[in-house]
Design a protein around this motif. Structure first.
Motif, short mmCIF file in Angstrom:
data_model
loop_
_atom_site.label_atom_id
_atom_site.label_comp_id
_atom_site.label_asym_id
_atom_site.label_seq_id
_atom_site.Cartn_x
_atom_site.Cartn_y
_atom_site.Cartn_z
N PRO A 9 -19.10 -72.59 -35.50
CA PRO A 9 -19.87 -71.67 -36.35
C PRO A 9 -20.33 -70.38 -35.67
O PRO A 9 -20.97 -69.55 -36.32
CB PRO A 9 -21.08 -72.52 -36.73
CG PRO A 9 -21.30 -73.41 -35.54
CD PRO A 9 -19.92 -73.71 -35.01
N TYR A 10 -20.03 -70.21 -34.36
CA TYR A 10 -20.36 -68.94 -33.69
C TYR A 10 -19.15 -68.02 -33.83
O TYR A 10 -18.06 -68.35 -33.36
CB TYR A 10 -20.70 -69.18 -32.22
CG TYR A 10 -22.06 -69.81 -32.01
CD1 TYR A 10 -23.17 -69.02 -31.69
CD2 TYR A 10 -22.24 -71.18 -32.15
CE1 TYR A 10 -24.42 -69.59 -31.50
CE2 TYR A 10 -23.49 -71.76 -31.98
CZ TYR A 10 -24.57 -70.96 -31.66
OH TYR A 10 -25.82 -71.52 -31.48
N ILE A 11 -19.35 -66.88 -34.47
CA ILE A 11 -18.24 -65.97 -34.76
C ILE A 11 -18.52 -64.62 -34.10
O ILE A 11 -19.43 -63.90 -34.51
CB ILE A 11 -18.04 -65.79 -36.27
CG1 ILE A 11 -17.89 -67.15 -36.96
CG2 ILE A 11 -16.82 -64.91 -36.53
CD1 ILE A 11 -17.81 -67.06 -38.47
N ALA A 12 -17.75 -64.30 -33.09
CA ALA A 12 -17.85 -62.99 -32.45
C ALA A 12 -16.89 -62.04 -33.16
O ALA A 12 -15.74 -62.38 -33.42
CB ALA A 12 -17.51 -63.09 -30.96
N MET A 13 -17.39 -60.84 -33.45
CA MET A 13 -16.62 -59.88 -34.24
C MET A 13 -16.53 -58.54 -33.53
O MET A 13 -17.48 -58.10 -32.88
CB MET A 13 -17.26 -59.68 -35.62
CG MET A 13 -16.59 -58.57 -36.44
SD MET A 13 -17.33 -58.34 -38.08
CE MET A 13 -18.99 -57.82 -37.67
N ASP A 14 -15.39 -57.91 -33.68
CA ASP A 14 -15.22 -56.53 -33.24
C ASP A 14 -14.27 -55.82 -34.20
O ASP A 14 -13.42 -56.46 -34.82
CB ASP A 14 -14.64 -56.47 -31.82
CG ASP A 14 -14.55 -55.05 -31.30
OD1 ASP A 14 -15.60 -54.51 -30.90
OD2 ASP A 14 -13.45 -54.47 -31.32
N THR A 15 -14.45 -54.52 -34.36
CA THR A 15 -13.56 -53.73 -35.22
C THR A 15 -13.06 -52.51 -34.47
O THR A 15 -13.66 -52.06 -33.49
CB THR A 15 -14.27 -53.26 -36.50
OG1 THR A 15 -15.33 -52.35 -36.16
CG2 THR A 15 -14.84 -54.42 -37.29
N GLU A 16 -11.93 -52.01 -34.94
CA GLU A 16 -11.41 -50.71 -34.50
C GLU A 16 -11.30 -49.82 -35.73
O GLU A 16 -10.79 -50.25 -36.77
CB GLU A 16 -10.05 -50.86 -33.81
CG GLU A 16 -10.03 -51.81 -32.62
CD GLU A 16 -10.93 -51.37 -31.47
OE1 GLU A 16 -11.27 -50.16 -31.41
OE2 GLU A 16 -11.29 -52.23 -30.65
N PHE A 17 -11.78 -48.59 -35.61
CA PHE A 17 -11.80 -47.66 -36.74
C PHE A 17 -11.54 -46.25 -36.21
O PHE A 17 -11.50 -46.04 -34.99
CB PHE A 17 -13.13 -47.76 -37.50
CG PHE A 17 -14.36 -47.67 -36.63
CD1 PHE A 17 -14.95 -46.45 -36.33
CD2 PHE A 17 -14.94 -48.83 -36.11
CE1 PHE A 17 -16.08 -46.37 -35.52
CE2 PHE A 17 -16.07 -48.77 -35.30
CZ PHE A 17 -16.64 -47.54 -35.01
N PRO A 18 -11.37 -45.27 -37.09
CA PRO A 18 -10.90 -43.95 -36.64
C PRO A 18 -11.94 -43.05 -35.97
O PRO A 18 -11.77 -41.83 -35.93
CB PRO A 18 -10.40 -43.29 -37.94
CG PRO A 18 -10.26 -44.39 -38.92
CD PRO A 18 -11.30 -45.39 -38.56
N GLY A 19 -13.01 -43.62 -35.44
CA GLY A 19 -14.00 -42.84 -34.72
C GLY A 19 -15.11 -42.33 -35.63
O GLY A 19 -15.32 -42.83 -36.74
#
Length: 367
Positions: free
Chosen positions: A126-136
Motif C-alpha cells: 500500500p505504499y506508493i511512490a510517485m514521480d512524473t515527467e512533464f514539459p517544465g
C-alpha cells in the motif's frame, strides 16, 4: 570457537570455515535453496585495514553456505560472487542492484493488463511512490497574491492546466519496503508513457525537454504507442489506489505531480484556489507524504532528490529523470529516511505538499 571479527580477511573466508558460537544470534537469512547471505551490515565482513564504500562492495562480498553442527553455527565459503548494493529497507540489501528490478514500460496496448496487476497487489503493497515527467514550467503569473504559497499554487495551476503529462512512475512497497514481483523473478516498477504531448504543437520549456531527450525519453514513440490519458484516468479511478485511506502516497516536492494526476482523474482544469485544490487532494489521496517536507525535520539533510539519496547512501536503479527510476529512488529514500530519522508514526507529517498549503506553520488547506 572464535567469532568473526572485523579483522577476518576475505582470503580466510574463502579458504576455511568461520565459526560463530552457538550463543550468538544467527545473522543469516536464506535467499535460495542453498545459498544464504547475511542480513547484517556486510561492512563487518571487511577488514578494518581495507575500508570500502558501500557502492564499492561488489568485489568484496562472499555468498555462504550455512550449516548447523553440534551447537555451533559454521559458515562455509561457497563461492566468491560479486554483489552490488541496492540500499532500500533500513540499510543494505545484498541483492544485485539492477538484476532483480524490472521497470515495466506501459503503453496503450498493455495498459489494461498492467492495471490488472496493480489492482491485485495494492492491498499487500500500500505504499506508493510517485514521480512524473512533464514539459517544465513555461508560465509565471503576474499580479498580487495573498502569500508566497498562493503564488506557488497559481504558478502550478497555470502550468498544469496548459501543459500535458509525459510520463508517470509508480513504485509499490509494503510496510517493510519489500517490492512486488507479480509472479515473476524480479521486483516490478511501473512507468506509464503518455501520447498527448507533441513536440511540434505543444508549448514546453526547452531546457526541460532537452534534458528528457538526453535521458532517453522517445517522444515520437510516445505519440505513436503511448497511453491515452483519458483511459488512464478511468482505470486509475477504479484501481483501488486512489480514494483509499489505506494507501500511503510517497513523493518528493510533489505539487506538480499531484496536479497532473488530479487533472487526469477529474478531466478538468485545476481549481482556482489552493483550498479547493487541497479538498481534492484530501479526497483522492487521503494519506500522503512529501519527502521534501519531512527533510525539514532532519538535521544535516538538504537538497533535491538525487542529493538526498546520495547523503542517505541510496543507489539509483535505472535512468535519472525517467519517472519509473525516480519513483523507485523516492521509495527507497523514504524508507531510509523513515528508519534513520523518525521513530513511531509519521501521521502528523502527512498531507503537506512542500511549498503549498502551509503558511506560518498553520495549515491553509481548509481555508
Amino acid at each position: 570457537m572464535e567469532a568473526i571479527s572485523e579483522h577476518t580477511t576475505l582470503d580466510r573466508a574463502r579458504s576455511g570455515q568461520l565459526p560463530i558460537t552457538a550463543s550468538q544470534q544467527s545473522p543469516w537469512r536464506e535467499v535460495g535453496t542453498r545459498t544464504r547471505v547475511p542480513c547484517v551490515n556486510p561492512l563487518s565482513l571487511i577488514p578494518s585495514e581495507d575500508p570500502v564504500q558501500p557502492n564499492r562492495l561488489s568485489d568484496k562480498l562472499l555468498s555462504f553456505l550455512c550449516r548447523v553442527d553440534r551447537g555451533s553455527l559454521c559458515l562455509e565459503a561457497l563461492e566468491f560472487r560479486p554483489f552490488r548494493f541496492h540500499l532500500c529497507v533500513g540499510g543494505m540489501s545484498l541483492l544485485p542492484k539492477s538484476d532483480l528490478i524490472h521497470i515495466r514500460e506501459v503503453w496503450n496496448d498493455n495498459l489494461e493488463q498492467e492495471f490488472e496487476l496493480i489492482r491485485a497487489i495494492v492491498d499487500d503493497y500500500p505504499y506508493i511512490a510517485m514521480d512524473t515527467e512533464f514539459p517544465g514550467v513555461v508560465l509565471r503569473p503576474v499580479g498580487s497574491f495573498k502569500s508566497l504559497n498562493d503564488y506557488h499554487y497559481q504558478t502550478l495551476r497555470d502550468n498544469v492546466n496548459l501543459l500535458k503529462l509525459i510520463q508517470l512512475g509508480l513504485t509499490f512497497s509494503d510496510e517493510k519496503g519489500n517490492l512486488p514481483t507479480c509472479g515473476t523473478d524480479k521486483c516490478c516498477i511501473w512507468q506509464f508513457n503518455f501520447r498527448e504531448f507533441d513536440l511540434n504543437e505543444d508549448v514546453f520549456a526547452s531546457d526541460s525537454i532537452e534534458l528528457l531527450k538526453q535521458c532517453g525519453i522517445a517522444f515520437r514513440k510516445n505519440n505513436e504507442k503511448g497511453v491515452d490519458a483519458r483511459q488512464f484516468g478511468e482505470l486509475l479511478m477504479s484501481s483501488g489506489i486512489v480514494l483509499n485511506d489505506s494507501v500511503y502516497w510517497v513523493t518528493f516536492h510533489s505539487g506538480y505531480d499531484f496536479g497532473y494526476v488530479l487533472k487526469l482523474l477529474t478531466c478538468q482544469d485545476l481549481p482556482n484556489t489552493q483550498a479547493e485544490f487541497f479538498k481534492l487532494i484530501n479526497m483522492y489521496f487521503p494519506m500522503l507524504y512529501d519527502i521534501k517536507h519531512l527533510v525539514k525535520f532532519c538535521n544535516s539533510l538538504h537538497g533535491g532528490l538525487n542529493k538526498l539519496a546520495e547523503l542517505l547512501e541510496v543507489e539509483r536503479v535505472g535512468i535519472c529523470h525517467q519517472a519509473g527510476s525516480d519513483s523507485l529512488l523516492t521509495s527507497c529514500t523514504f524508507r531510509k529516511l523513515k528508519d534513520n530519522f523518525f521513530s513511531g508514526s509519521l501521521e502528523k507529517y502527512a498531507g503537506v505538499l512542500y511549498g503549498l498549503g502551509v503558511e506560518n506553520g498553520q495549515s491553509t488547506q481548509s481555508t
